[in-house]
Design a protein around this motif. Structure first.
Motif, PDB file in Angstrom:
ATOM      1  N   GLY A  96      42.842   3.259 -14.852  1.00 22.88           N
ATOM      2  CA  GLY A  96      44.219   3.691 -15.098  1.00 22.88           C
ATOM      3  C   GLY A  96      44.332   5.101 -15.634  1.00 22.88           C
ATOM      4  N   LEU A  97      43.414   5.491 -16.507  1.00 24.01           N
ATOM      5  CA  LEU A  97      43.509   6.825 -17.108  1.00 24.01           C
ATOM      6  C   LEU A  97      42.738   7.885 -16.322  1.00 24.01           C
ATOM      7  N   VAL A  98      41.502   7.584 -15.937  1.00 26.43           N
ATOM      8  CA  VAL A  98      40.673   8.590 -15.270  1.00 26.43           C
ATOM      9  C   VAL A  98      41.003   8.679 -13.779  1.00 26.43           C
ATOM     10  N   SER A  99      40.934   7.546 -13.072  1.00 23.28           N
ATOM     11  CA  SER A  99      41.176   7.575 -11.616  1.00 23.28           C
ATOM     12  C   SER A  99      42.623   7.915 -11.276  1.00 23.28           C
ATOM     13  N   HIS A 100      43.572   7.264 -11.988  1.00 28.57           N
ATOM     14  CA  HIS A 100      44.990   7.455 -11.659  1.00 28.57           C
ATOM     15  C   HIS A 100      45.550   8.767 -12.196  1.00 28.57           C
ATOM     16  N   LYS A 101      45.236   9.107 -13.423  1.00 25.75           N
ATOM     17  CA  LYS A 101      45.890  10.249 -14.062  1.00 25.75           C
ATOM     18  C   LYS A 101      45.042  11.516 -14.089  1.00 25.75           C
ATOM     19  N   LEU A 102      43.828  11.428 -14.587  1.00 26.77           N
ATOM     20  CA  LEU A 102      43.006  12.625 -14.744  1.00 26.77           C
ATOM     21  C   LEU A 102      42.536  13.168 -13.395  1.00 26.77           C
ATOM     22  N   LEU A 103      41.873  12.339 -12.599  1.00 26.73           N
ATOM     23  CA  LEU A 103      41.343  12.790 -11.299  1.00 26.73           C
ATOM     24  C   LEU A 103      42.362  12.663 -10.165  1.00 26.73           C
ATOM     25  N   GLN A 104      43.344  11.811 -10.339  1.00 26.63           N
ATOM     26  CA  GLN A 104      44.395  11.557  -9.345  1.00 26.63           C
ATOM     27  C   GLN A 104      43.820  11.236  -7.963  1.00 26.63           C
ATOM     28  N   LEU A 115      55.948   4.732 -13.462  1.00 21.78           N
ATOM     29  CA  LEU A 115      55.822   4.491 -14.899  1.00 21.78           C
ATOM     30  C   LEU A 115      55.672   3.008 -15.259  1.00 21.78           C
ATOM     31  N   PRO A 116      56.500   2.096 -14.739  1.00 19.44           N
ATOM     32  CA  PRO A 116      56.308   0.678 -15.104  1.00 19.44           C
ATOM     33  C   PRO A 116      54.942   0.140 -14.675  1.00 19.44           C
ATOM     34  N   TYR A 117      54.452   0.580 -13.529  1.00 17.79           N
ATOM     35  CA  TYR A 117      53.137   0.142 -13.058  1.00 17.79           C
ATOM     36  C   TYR A 117      52.030   0.675 -13.970  1.00 17.79           C
ATOM     37  N   ASP A 118      52.121   1.948 -14.329  1.00 16.07           N
ATOM     38  CA  ASP A 118      51.124   2.537 -15.222  1.00 16.07           C
ATOM     39  C   ASP A 118      51.116   1.846 -16.582  1.00 16.07           C
ATOM     40  N   LEU A 119      52.307   1.600 -17.119  1.00 20.49           N
ATOM     41  CA  LEU A 119      52.392   0.934 -18.425  1.00 20.49           C
ATOM     42  C   LEU A 119      51.798  -0.468 -18.365  1.00 20.49           C
ATOM     43  N   ALA A 120      52.171  -1.233 -17.356  1.00 17.23           N
ATOM     44  CA  ALA A 120      51.649  -2.597 -17.228  1.00 17.23           C
ATOM     45  C   ALA A 120      50.132  -2.577 -17.073  1.00 17.23           C
ATOM     46  N   TRP A 121      49.630  -1.674 -16.225  1.00 16.13           N
ATOM     47  CA  TRP A 121      48.189  -1.584 -15.954  1.00 16.13           C
ATOM     48  C   TRP A 121      47.404  -1.251 -17.219  1.00 16.13           C
ATOM     49  N   ASN A 122      47.849  -0.216 -17.923  1.00 13.95           N
ATOM     50  CA  ASN A 122      47.108   0.250 -19.093  1.00 13.95           C
ATOM     51  C   ASN A 122      47.311  -0.640 -20.312  1.00 13.95           C
ATOM     52  N   LEU A 123      48.494  -1.231 -20.469  1.00 15.27           N
ATOM     53  CA  LEU A 123      48.714  -2.154 -21.583  1.00 15.27           C
ATOM     54  C   LEU A 123      47.904  -3.435 -21.398  1.00 15.27           C
ATOM     55  N   PHE A 124      47.794  -3.922 -20.163  1.00 15.09           N
ATOM     56  CA  PHE A 124      46.962  -5.100 -19.900  1.00 15.09           C
ATOM     57  C   PHE A 124      45.503  -4.784 -20.200  1.00 15.09           C
ATOM     58  N   ALA A 125      45.071  -3.586 -19.834  1.00 11.02           N
ATOM     59  CA  ALA A 125      43.694  -3.170 -20.138  1.00 11.02           C
ATOM     60  C   ALA A 125      43.464  -3.135 -21.647  1.00 11.02           C
ATOM     61  N   ALA A 126      44.417  -2.566 -22.383  1.00 12.58           N
ATOM     62  CA  ALA A 126      44.289  -2.498 -23.847  1.00 12.58           C
ATOM     63  C   ALA A 126      44.274  -3.895 -24.458  1.00 12.58           C
TER      64      ALA A 126
END
Length: 146
Positions: A96-104, A115-126
């Motif tokens: 979620g952070l490296v592949s999706h946001k940093l490296l795109q 945004l809702p997909y990113d939040l759900a993905w990263n909150l579930f990971a956390a």
């Protein structure tokens, strides 16, 4: 030694499991993206295959370590399941952070408000990471040298 083997067995299996779930659901069934979306569709499918292979080998290697623990009759389930959660959550947060946001190299989905997909993905990971950390921390091993 057993403590490390529980940890790495669960971590590897959790990573492999999450990779396979991600690949099957989001890449194959929903067809929302490929592992690498910045090239041709054929190359994206190739990268999906490579990622699936990595996930399969991580899961299998984790299960080999688990089988060795089982043979020793020293399974601490809370530690192992917690480590699985740590591995799965760690992979998902990395994705979620490296592949999706940093490296795109890909997004979860295209053509929608992400945004809702990113939040759900990263909150579930956390959440997986927190649950895993609590479970591993609460495990008491019989011997201090384990």
């Amino acid at each position: 030694m057993e403590r490390k083997q529980h940890f790495w067995s669960g971590i590897l299996f959790g990573i492999g499991l999450m990779v396979i779930v991600d690949e099957v659901i989001f890449h194959q069934l929903l067809q929302w993206h490929h592992f690498y979306d910045r090239a041709t569709s054929g190359f994206g499918i190739l990268t999906d295959g490579l990622l699936t292979s990595f996930g399969f080998f991580a899961a299998v290697f984790g299960l080999f370590l688990f089988a060795d623990l089982r043979k020793k009759m020293s399974i601490y389930w809370m530690s192992w399941i917690g480590s699985v959660c740590l591995g799965a959550g760690g992979f998902q947060l990395f994705d979620g952070l490296v592949s999706h946001k940093l490296l795109q190299i890909h997004q979860i989905r295209y053509g929608v408000d992400i945004l809702p997909y990113d939040l759900a993905w990263n909150l579930f990971a956390a959440l997986l990471l927190i649950i895993g950390a609590v479970m591993v921390k609460k495990t008491t091993f019989d011997r201090e040298d384990s």
